[in-house]
Design a protein around this motif. Structure first.
Motif, PDB file in Angstrom:
ATOM      1  N   ILE A   1      78.776 142.109  87.685  1.00 21.53           N
ATOM      2  CA  ILE A   1      77.888 141.635  86.628  1.00 21.53           C
ATOM      3  C   ILE A   1      78.439 142.003  85.256  1.00 21.53           C
ATOM      4  O   ILE A   1      78.482 141.171  84.342  1.00 21.53           O
ATOM      5  CB  ILE A   1      76.460 142.184  86.833  1.00 21.53           C
ATOM      6  N   THR A   2      78.891 143.234  85.112  1.00 21.66           N
ATOM      7  CA  THR A   2      79.466 143.684  83.842  1.00 21.66           C
ATOM      8  C   THR A   2      80.702 142.855  83.485  1.00 21.66           C
ATOM      9  O   THR A   2      80.866 142.433  82.334  1.00 21.66           O
ATOM     10  CB  THR A   2      79.824 145.185  83.919  1.00 21.66           C
ATOM     11  N   ALA A   3      81.572 142.602  84.459  1.00 18.13           N
ATOM     12  CA  ALA A   3      82.789 141.815  84.209  1.00 18.13           C
ATOM     13  C   ALA A   3      82.434 140.386  83.801  1.00 18.13           C
ATOM     14  O   ALA A   3      83.049 139.827  82.883  1.00 18.13           O
ATOM     15  CB  ALA A   3      83.676 141.808  85.449  1.00 18.13           C
ATOM     16  N   LEU A   4      81.453 139.793  84.457  1.00 18.81           N
ATOM     17  CA  LEU A   4      81.035 138.435  84.094  1.00 18.81           C
ATOM     18  C   LEU A   4      80.483 138.389  82.675  1.00 18.81           C
ATOM     19  O   LEU A   4      80.781 137.474  81.910  1.00 18.81           O
ATOM     20  CB  LEU A   4      79.988 137.915  85.094  1.00 18.81           C
ATOM     21  N   MET A   5      79.692 139.394  82.317  1.00 18.74           N
ATOM     22  CA  MET A   5      79.124 139.446  80.975  1.00 18.74           C
ATOM     23  C   MET A   5      80.227 139.640  79.927  1.00 18.74           C
ATOM     24  O   MET A   5      80.189 139.022  78.856  1.00 18.74           O
ATOM     25  CB  MET A   5      78.060 140.537  80.893  1.00 18.74           C
ATOM     26  N   LYS A   6      81.245 140.459  80.233  1.00 25.17           N
ATOM     27  CA  LYS A   6      82.371 140.657  79.311  1.00 25.17           C
ATOM     28  C   LYS A   6      83.168 139.372  79.116  1.00 25.17           C
ATOM     29  O   LYS A   6      83.789 139.175  78.073  1.00 25.17           O
ATOM     30  CB  LYS A   6      83.288 141.770  79.813  1.00 25.17           C
ATOM     31  N   CYS A   7      83.171 138.512  80.130  1.00 25.72           N
ATOM     32  CA  CYS A   7      83.867 137.222  80.029  1.00 25.72           C
ATOM     33  C   CYS A   7      83.039 136.179  79.274  1.00 25.72           C
ATOM     34  O   CYS A   7      83.470 135.041  79.123  1.00 25.72           O
ATOM     35  CB  CYS A   7      84.204 136.694  81.419  1.00 25.72           C
ATOM     36  N   GLY A   8      81.842 136.562  78.856  1.00 29.45           N
ATOM     37  CA  GLY A   8      81.012 135.653  78.072  1.00 29.45           C
ATOM     38  C   GLY A   8      79.942 134.917  78.846  1.00 29.45           C
ATOM     39  O   GLY A   8      79.217 134.097  78.276  1.00 29.45           O
TER      40      GLY A   8
ATOM     41  N   LYS B   1      76.397 134.458  80.675  1.00 28.46           N
ATOM     42  CA  LYS B   1      75.059 135.027  80.614  1.00 28.46           C
ATOM     43  C   LYS B   1      74.609 135.249  82.054  1.00 28.46           C
ATOM     44  O   LYS B   1      74.579 134.312  82.852  1.00 28.46           O
ATOM     45  CB  LYS B   1      74.097 134.090  79.882  1.00 28.46           C
ATOM     46  N   VAL B   2      74.292 136.484  82.380  1.00 30.82           N
ATOM     47  CA  VAL B   2      73.932 136.849  83.747  1.00 30.82           C
ATOM     48  C   VAL B   2      72.499 137.343  83.776  1.00 30.82           C
ATOM     49  O   VAL B   2      72.078 138.115  82.915  1.00 30.82           O
ATOM     50  CB  VAL B   2      74.873 137.955  84.283  1.00 30.82           C
ATOM     51  N   CYS B   3      71.770 136.897  84.769  1.00 26.25           N
ATOM     52  CA  CYS B   3      70.414 137.390  84.999  1.00 26.25           C
ATOM     53  C   CYS B   3      70.396 137.998  86.400  1.00 26.25           C
ATOM     54  O   CYS B   3      70.703 137.320  87.375  1.00 26.25           O
ATOM     55  CB  CYS B   3      69.416 136.240  84.896  1.00 26.25           C
ATOM     56  N   ALA B   4      70.086 139.282  86.490  1.00 28.50           N
ATOM     57  CA  ALA B   4      70.050 139.987  87.768  1.00 28.50           C
ATOM     58  C   ALA B   4      68.612 140.029  88.271  1.00 28.50           C
ATOM     59  O   ALA B   4      67.694 140.318  87.510  1.00 28.50           O
ATOM     60  CB  ALA B   4      70.597 141.399  87.599  1.00 28.50           C
ATOM     61  N   LEU B   5      68.413 139.745  89.552  1.00 29.71           N
ATOM     62  CA  LEU B   5      67.086 139.741  90.159  1.00 29.71           C
ATOM     63  C   LEU B   5      67.035 140.713  91.327  1.00 29.71           C
ATOM     64  O   LEU B   5      67.946 140.750  92.151  1.00 29.71           O
ATOM     65  CB  LEU B   5      66.736 138.354  90.697  1.00 29.71           C
ATOM     66  N   ALA B   6      65.951 141.476  91.392  1.00 31.21           N
ATOM     67  CA  ALA B   6      65.680 142.365  92.526  1.00 31.21           C
ATOM     68  C   ALA B   6      64.222 142.777  92.454  1.00 31.21           C
ATOM     69  O   ALA B   6      63.542 142.532  91.451  1.00 31.21           O
ATOM     70  CB  ALA B   6      66.585 143.595  92.505  1.00 31.21           C
TER      71      ALA B   6
ATOM     72  N   GLY C   1      68.807 145.360  80.931  1.00 26.81           N
ATOM     73  CA  GLY C   1      67.892 145.017  79.840  1.00 26.81           C
ATOM     74  C   GLY C   1      67.109 143.752  80.120  1.00 26.81           C
ATOM     75  O   GLY C   1      66.530 143.582  81.190  1.00 26.81           O
ATOM     76  N   ASP C   2      67.140 142.835  79.145  1.00 25.48           N
ATOM     77  CA  ASP C   2      66.409 141.567  79.286  1.00 25.48           C
ATOM     78  C   ASP C   2      67.033 140.654  80.329  1.00 25.48           C
ATOM     79  O   ASP C   2      66.481 139.606  80.638  1.00 25.48           O
ATOM     80  CB  ASP C   2      66.366 140.830  77.946  1.00 25.48           C
ATOM     81  N   ASN C   3      68.196 141.033  80.845  1.00 22.59           N
ATOM     82  CA  ASN C   3      68.872 140.226  81.854  1.00 22.59           C
ATOM     83  C   ASN C   3      68.461 140.619  83.271  1.00 22.59           C
ATOM     84  O   ASN C   3      69.126 140.254  84.221  1.00 22.59           O
ATOM     85  CB  ASN C   3      70.392 140.355  81.707  1.00 22.59           C
TER      86      ASN C   3
ATOM     87  N   PRO D   1      69.571 128.179  86.308  1.00 25.10           N
ATOM     88  CA  PRO D   1      70.916 128.756  86.223  1.00 25.10           C
ATOM     89  C   PRO D   1      71.971 127.741  86.664  1.00 25.10           C
ATOM     90  O   PRO D   1      71.668 126.782  87.381  1.00 25.10           O
ATOM     91  CB  PRO D   1      70.840 129.928  87.207  1.00 25.10           C
ATOM     92  N   ASP D   2      73.192 127.952  86.231  1.00 23.15           N
ATOM     93  CA  ASP D   2      74.300 127.113  86.684  1.00 23.15           C
ATOM     94  C   ASP D   2      74.700 127.499  88.106  1.00 23.15           C
ATOM     95  O   ASP D   2      75.033 126.642  88.911  1.00 23.15           O
ATOM     96  CB  ASP D   2      75.513 127.275  85.759  1.00 23.15           C
ATOM     97  N   VAL D   3      74.680 128.818  88.382  1.00 26.77           N
ATOM     98  CA  VAL D   3      75.138 129.349  89.664  1.00 26.77           C
ATOM     99  C   VAL D   3      74.205 130.467  90.106  1.00 26.77           C
ATOM    100  O   VAL D   3      73.754 131.262  89.287  1.00 26.77           O
ATOM    101  CB  VAL D   3      76.574 129.918  89.535  1.00 26.77           C
ATOM    102  N   VAL D   4      73.934 130.518  91.400  1.00 24.09           N
ATOM    103  CA  VAL D   4      73.183 131.633  91.982  1.00 24.09           C
ATOM    104  C   VAL D   4      74.055 132.262  93.062  1.00 24.09           C
ATOM    105  O   VAL D   4      74.585 131.576  93.927  1.00 24.09           O
ATOM    106  CB  VAL D   4      71.836 131.171  92.582  1.00 24.09           C
TER     107      VAL D   4
END
Length: 186
Positions: A16-23, A25-30, A45-47, A79-82
């Protein structure tokens, strides 16, 4: 999409961190119903969005709530991808995304678990029902990612997913900067 907030950090946090660094937008669900997992909220945070999931329950009402909740989240976020992992997030995400054709879906099968262990009549029924749910939920997945070649072969043999749609990775990896190496005790 995972079941436990802790697993998002421990097993998907670096991704998730690597994807966010690449620009991206990631939303994590649990599931974080009790709001006690401060680390998840702090990291994402808000993600981060919470949804109800009872990982070890076979309660159809609870599972229906999970399905409806995921559908609402996906419909609102579009989302574009899940990427979903573990049995309930994989199955209920696949079903929730069934009508949202524009969303690309990549389920990650981390293991087969209780439903595929050998046992009596009840276990055979559970395996059949779980296989059917998997088959329906994986129908429109672009690729199904497996972390165990035996599990991948089991899904192919049961005709849950085709070999063409299956791919194998060597596990999630371990961040050795975060998890300290310790030898296996004798």
């Amino acid at each position: 999409v995972g079941a436990y907030p802790e697993s998002l950090i421990n097993f998907r946090g670096d991704l998730i961190t690597a994807l966010m660094k690449c620009g991206y937008k990631v939303c994590a669900l649990a599931d974080n119903e009790d709001k006690s997992n401060y680390n998840v909220v702090k990291m994402f945070g808000d993600n981060f969005l919470s949804y109800p999931v009872q990982r070890n329950s076979m309660n159809p009402i609870s599972d229906l709530k999970t399905l409806v909740s995921l559908y609402r989240i996906y419909r609102n976020k579009m989302p574009d991808v899940v990427l979903a992992y573990t049995i309930k997030p994989v199955i209920w995400s696949g079903l929730a995304l069934f009508m949202l054709r524009k969303v690309r879906y990549y389920p990650l099968i981390t293991g087969l678990g209780y439903a595929f262990q050998s046992g009596g009549v009840f276990r055979k029924i559970l395996t059949s029902v779980t296989s059917l749910f998997y088959k329906i939920s994986l129908f429109r997945a672009e690729k199904v990612i497996f972390q165990n070649p035996d599990n991948m072969q089991e899904f192919i043999n049961r005709k849950i997913v085709s070999e063409k749609k299956s791919c194998f990775v060597l596990g999630s990896g371990v961040n050795t900067n975060y998890f300290e190496y310790k030898p296996i005790p004798s």
